[in-house]
Design a protein around this motif. Structure first.
Motif, PDB file in Angstrom:
ATOM      1  N   ILE A  99     -46.567 -49.189  54.840  1.00  0.00           N
ATOM      2  CA  ILE A  99     -47.435 -49.307  55.176  1.00  0.00           C
ATOM      3  C   ILE A  99     -48.290 -48.232  56.245  1.00  0.00           C
ATOM      4  CG2 ILE A  99     -49.665 -50.594  56.085  1.00  0.00           C
ATOM      5  CD1 ILE A  99     -48.336 -53.565  55.722  1.00  0.00           C
ATOM      6  N   ASP A 125     -53.730 -47.458  58.917  1.00  0.00           N
ATOM      7  CA  ASP A 125     -54.352 -48.078  57.808  1.00  0.00           C
ATOM      8  C   ASP A 125     -54.174 -49.591  58.378  1.00  0.00           C
ATOM      9  OD1 ASP A 125     -54.439 -50.599  55.415  1.00  0.00           O
ATOM     10  OD2 ASP A 125     -54.652 -49.331  54.349  1.00  0.00           O
ATOM     11  N   ASN A 181     -54.156 -52.514  57.868  1.00  0.00           N
ATOM     12  CA  ASN A 181     -53.280 -53.207  56.805  1.00  0.00           C
ATOM     13  C   ASN A 181     -51.966 -53.438  58.156  1.00  0.00           C
ATOM     14  OD1 ASN A 181     -54.270 -54.992  54.643  1.00  0.00           O
ATOM     15  ND2 ASN A 181     -54.292 -52.699  53.774  1.00  0.00           N
ATOM     16  N   TYR A 206     -43.605 -37.023  46.411  1.00  0.00           N
ATOM     17  CA  TYR A 206     -44.507 -37.383  47.477  1.00  0.00           C
ATOM     18  C   TYR A 206     -44.147 -37.859  48.768  1.00  0.00           C
ATOM     19  CZ  TYR A 206     -46.308 -37.421  42.621  1.00  0.00           C
ATOM     20  OH  TYR A 206     -47.014 -37.111  41.343  1.00  0.00           O
ATOM     21  N   GLU A 224     -47.017 -42.079  52.494  1.00  0.00           N
ATOM     22  CA  GLU A 224     -48.671 -42.779  51.707  1.00  0.00           C
ATOM     23  C   GLU A 224     -48.822 -42.920  50.199  1.00  0.00           C
ATOM     24  OE1 GLU A 224     -53.605 -41.704  52.743  1.00  0.00           O
ATOM     25  OE2 GLU A 224     -51.660 -40.354  53.329  1.00  0.00           O
ATOM     26  N   ASP A 225     -48.160 -42.324  49.564  1.00  0.00           N
ATOM     27  CA  ASP A 225     -48.011 -42.308  48.458  1.00  0.00           C
ATOM     28  C   ASP A 225     -47.074 -43.657  48.193  1.00  0.00           C
ATOM     29  OD1 ASP A 225     -49.702 -39.955  47.408  1.00  0.00           O
ATOM     30  OD2 ASP A 225     -48.106 -38.802  48.020  1.00  0.00           O
ATOM     31  N   TYR A 279     -47.559 -46.676  49.849  1.00  0.00           N
ATOM     32  CA  TYR A 279     -47.597 -47.594  49.954  1.00  0.00           C
ATOM     33  C   TYR A 279     -48.453 -47.538  48.670  1.00  0.00           C
ATOM     34  CZ  TYR A 279     -51.335 -50.802  52.309  1.00  0.00           C
ATOM     35  OH  TYR A 279     -51.772 -51.629  52.294  1.00  0.00           O
ATOM     36  N   TYR A 280     -49.309 -46.749  48.042  1.00  0.00           N
ATOM     37  CA  TYR A 280     -50.359 -46.882  47.524  1.00  0.00           C
ATOM     38  C   TYR A 280     -49.175 -47.664  45.465  1.00  0.00           C
ATOM     39  CZ  TYR A 280     -52.900 -44.396  50.210  1.00  0.00           C
ATOM     40  OH  TYR A 280     -54.185 -43.719  51.761  1.00  0.00           O
ATOM     41  N   ALA A 281     -48.663 -47.275  45.490  1.00  0.00           N
ATOM     42  CA  ALA A 281     -48.012 -47.484  44.802  1.00  0.00           C
ATOM     43  C   ALA A 281     -47.089 -48.916  44.234  1.00  0.00           C
ATOM     44  CB  ALA A 281     -46.946 -46.189  44.102  1.00  0.00           C
ATOM     45  N   ASN A 295     -47.545 -46.991  39.653  1.00  0.00           N
ATOM     46  CA  ASN A 295     -47.821 -45.268  39.787  1.00  0.00           C
ATOM     47  C   ASN A 295     -45.997 -44.987  39.696  1.00  0.00           C
ATOM     48  OD1 ASN A 295     -48.107 -42.809  39.678  1.00  0.00           O
ATOM     49  ND2 ASN A 295     -49.250 -42.411  41.826  1.00  0.00           N
TER      50      ASN A 295
END
Length: 571
Positions: A220, A224, A226, A312, A315-316, A318-320, A357
Motif C-alpha cells: 500500500i 494512500d 488505505n 514496474y 505502486e503498480d 499494489y494495484y495488481a 494485472n
C-alpha cells in the motif's frame, strides 16, 4: 479479555507506594484512572524522525494505530526508538542496526506493555525493530510505512534504481547536471520509502510473508488512505493478539522463514534480505543458514515484474493485488498452513487473491524470468559463502574468468576508478576489499561499484564485481557480495592482487581465486590487516562483537533472547 494476568498490571495493578508512583506520574498526561484498570497496554514503537525521511509520516500512522487500539479496548502508549535514515546516516545505517535493535529490546522489556506495534519503513528500521522484539517475544504486529508514489521525469516513470543509471550517464556526459536536477525534483513525489523493490520494500514483503503483519501491508503506498486504514486495523488486532497470547514465537516457525525466502525470490527482493533474515532467525531461535537461501529459492521463478529486476514499481504491485497475489501465484511452493498475525493461515489469507494485472504479477508457470532468488557461492575466495542476485545480473557474465583489478578500500576505489591510466578492460573483475562488517566498519552498500569511466564511454554497462560489502536493494549488475570471511578477518579476499585470475561459475555455485595454496599461504604470512582501531563507544563494541555476514552480522552476545521478565524491581 481472558483471565490471564496482564504483564502491565505488574506496574499499574500494584497497591501502595509502587502503584502510586507508576500511575500518578502517568496521570500528569491527563489519563483517566480507568485506563489503568486491567486494560491491555499496547506499546507503539515509533521510528518517526525528520532525519529518516522515509518515516517522516509516522506520527499520523501512530494516531491511526491508537484509534484501533482504543476501539478494541486497549490502552495505547507511543514511545520512540533510534531511527535509522538510510539516505542520511554516515558512515552507513547498517553500522547502527544492532544498536537500534538493542534500543527496541530494552525499551519493550523495561516498560509496562502487553503487546507491541512496530512502525517501520526505511531499510534498517524494519529488521532492527523485529530483531529487538523477537528477543522479548511479546505479542507483536508490524505496520510498514509504505512506498512512495512512482517518480516522474521527462514523461516516464522513474525510481531509485534509475539513480545508478543517471550517475553513470552524468559521469560520461550523456546526462547534464541540469537534467539530473530535474530528475531529482521528480524522484520523491510523496511520503514513503523507495518506490522500487529495494531493501525497504523487500523488508515490508519479508514481514508480511513471515506472517507478522496484516495481509496487504507491504505494497500500500504511503500516500494512500488505505495505509492509515491498515494501521488502524492493526491497532485493533494487536489487542486481540494479547488476549489470545499470540507471540512472535507462535508465528515465526521454521516454515514461516522458508515461506519468506521463497517469496523474496518471487519478487526479486534485495540481497540485504539474507543478512537481516539470518539475524532475525538467530534472535527467535530458528536454525537458518546462508545455504538455505539458495536451496529454498532455486525453483522459484521471478513472478513480480518490479525494478530493479523488472519494469514496474511498488505502486503498480499494489494495484495488481499486492503481496497476497504474489503469494497466491506461488502458493504451491509455500507452507500455506502457517498461522499469521491476523489469526488466519497463509492459505486463508491468499485464497482467491489472484493477480489483477499479469504484466506486473505473473503466474508460476509463465514467469517473467525463470531465474530468480539468491545464489550462494562457495570457493577458496569465499569459504563461508558469498551471494549474487541473478535476476539483476547479466546472463553473459554468469560464467566468467577475468583478471582482478584490486581496490584496497573504498577510498582507494574513489581515487583510481576514473584514472585514464587504470589498467582495466571489460573482461576484468573489479575487487573491493575492506568494506565488510569489521573492515569498514558496518558493511556499507558500495558493492555495486560504478564502472571505470573509460569503459562507460565505450558503452560497457556491466562487469563482474566482488566485495565483502553489500549493495542497495535498488542496485543491479553482476555483483558478488557478502564475501565471508571478509578481508579484515583474514579472508582470502584480502590476499587478492592485481592480475590474479578469478573464476565465477554461477551455475555451479563457485567463486575461485586461481592462485595455488602455497602462494596464498606465502601471501598470508606477509599480510597486514587493514582494520581501523576504535578505542571507545559503540563502534568499539561493534568491531569487537559483530559476526560475519554469513551469520547475519548480529552481535555474538545477542543471539536468542532474554524474554519479557524484568530482572530487578527498583521500587
Amino acid at each position: 479479555m481472558s483471565t490471564r494476568t496482564l504483564r502491565s498490571q505488574e506496574w499499574f495493578g500494584r497497591t501502595g507506594k509502587d502503584g502510586f508512583i507508576y500511575r500518578a506520574w502517568m496521570k500528569n498526561q491527563g489519563i483517566p484512572d480507568d485506563e489503568f484498570r486491567g486494560k491491555p497496554v499496547i506499546g507503539i514503537c515509533n521510528t518517526w524522525s525528520e532525519l529518516t525521511p522515509c518515516n517522516a509520516h509516522f506520527r499520523e500512522l501512530a494516531e491511526s494505530v491508537k484509534r484501533g487500539v482504543l476501539e478494541a479496548g486497549g490502552f495505547p502508549l507511543e514511545f520512540p526508538v533510534m531511527s535509522l535514515g538510510e539516505t542520511l546516516m554516515k558512515p552507513t545505517a547498517m553500522l547502527f542496526r544492532n544498536l537500534a535493535s538493542m534500543d527496541v529490546e530494552e525499551s519493550i522489556r523495561a516498560n509496562p506493555v502487553d503487546g507491541v506495534v512496530l512502525l517501520c519503513g526505511c531499510d534498517k528500521t524494519t529488521p532492527s525493530l523485529v530483531m529487538g522484539a523477537c528477543s522479548v517475544d511479546l505479542p507483536t504486529i508490524v505496520v510498514s510505512g509504505g512506498p512512495m508514489l512512482t517518480g516522474k521525469f521527462n514523461g516516464r516513470n522513474i525510481g531509485t534504481s534509475d539513480l545508478w543509471r543517471f550517475s553513470e550517464d552524468v559521469r560520461t556526459g550523456i546526462m547534464t547536471e541540469e537534467a539530473l536536477n530535474l530528475a531529482e525534483m521528480g524522484m520523491c513525489r510523496s511520503r514513503g520509502h523507495c518506490a522500487v523493490m529495494g531493501t525497504a520494500s523487500s523488508m515490508a514483503c519479508m514481514v508480511e510473508s513471515l506472517g507478522l503483519s496484516l495481509p496487504g501491508n507491504a505494497a500500500i503506498p504511503a500516500a494512500d488512505a488505505n495505509r492509515k486504514v491498515i494501521a488502524q486495523l492493526s491497532g485493533r488486532r494487536i489487542v486481540e493478539m494479547v488476549r489470545d497470547d499470540i507471540r512472535l514465537s507462535s508465528i515465526l516457525t521454521q516454515q514461516a522463514f522458508e515461506n519468506a525466502i521463497r517469496v523474496n525470490a518471487a519478487i526479486g527482493g534485495s540481497t540485504n534480505f539474507i543478512i537481516h533474515l539470518l539475524a532475525i532467525a538467530g534472535r527467535i531461535g530458528v536454525q537458518l543458514s546462508v545455504d538455505d537461501f539458495d536451496s529454498l529459492s532455486k525453483d522459484i521463478p521471478l513472478v513480480a515484474n518490479l525494478q530493479p529486476s523488472g519494469e514496474y514499481f511498488m505502486e503498480d504491485l499494489y494495484y495488481a493485488g499486492g503481496l497476497p497475489a504474489v503469494m497466491h501465484s506461488i502458493s504451491s511452493r509455500l507452507h500455506v498452513d502457517c498461522v499469521t498475525a491476523n489469526g488466519k493461515t497463509v492459505g486463508e489469507n491468499i485464497h482467491e487473491k489472484i493477480s489483477l494485472n499479469r504484466a506486473v504479477i505473473a503466474d508460476l508457470d509463465q514467469p517473467f524470468n525463470p531465474i530468480s532468488g539468491i545464489v550462494v557461492l562457495k570457493g577458496n575466495l569465499c569459504e563461508a559463502g558469498a551471494v549474487l542476485k541473478p535476476s539483476a545480473a547479466s546472463p553473459a557474465l554468469m560464467r566468467h574468468t577475468g583478471r582482478a583489478v584490486v581496490f584496497e578500500d573504498i577510498e582507494d576505489y574513489k581515487r583510481r576508478i576514473d584514472d585514464p591510466d587504470l589498467d582495466v578492460d571489460e573482461s576484468c573483475v573489479l575487487v573491493l576489499k575492506n568494506v565488510g562488517p569489521k573492515g569498514y566498519p558496518g558493511m556499507p552498500e558500495v558493492g555495486n561499484m560504478g564502472l571505470p569511466r573509460k569503459l562507460l564511454e565505450k558503452g560497457i554497462t556491466d562487469m563482474v564485481r566482488i566485495s565483502d560489502g553489500r549493495m542497495s536493494g535498488t542496485g543491479f549488475g553482476t555483483v558478488v557480495l557478502h564475501v565471508s570471511p571478509e578481508a579484515a578477518e583474514g579472508g582470502v579476499l584480502g590476499l587478492v592482487k592485481d592480475g590474479d585470475e578469478i573464476e565465477l561459475d554461477v551455475p555451479n555455485r563457485k567463486l575461485q581465486l586461481l592462485v595455488d595454496d602455497a602462494e596464498l599461504n606465502r601471501r598470508r604470512g606477509l599480510m597486514t590487516r587493514q582494520t581501523v582501531s576504535f578505542t571507545r563507544g559503540y563502534v568499539k563494541l561493534y568491531t569487537e562483537h559483530v559476526e560475519q555476514a554469513h551469520l547475519g552480522a548480529d552481535f555474538d552476545f545477542l543471539k536468542g533472547g532474554s524474554g519479557s521478565a524484568v530482572s530487578r524491581d527498583s521500587h
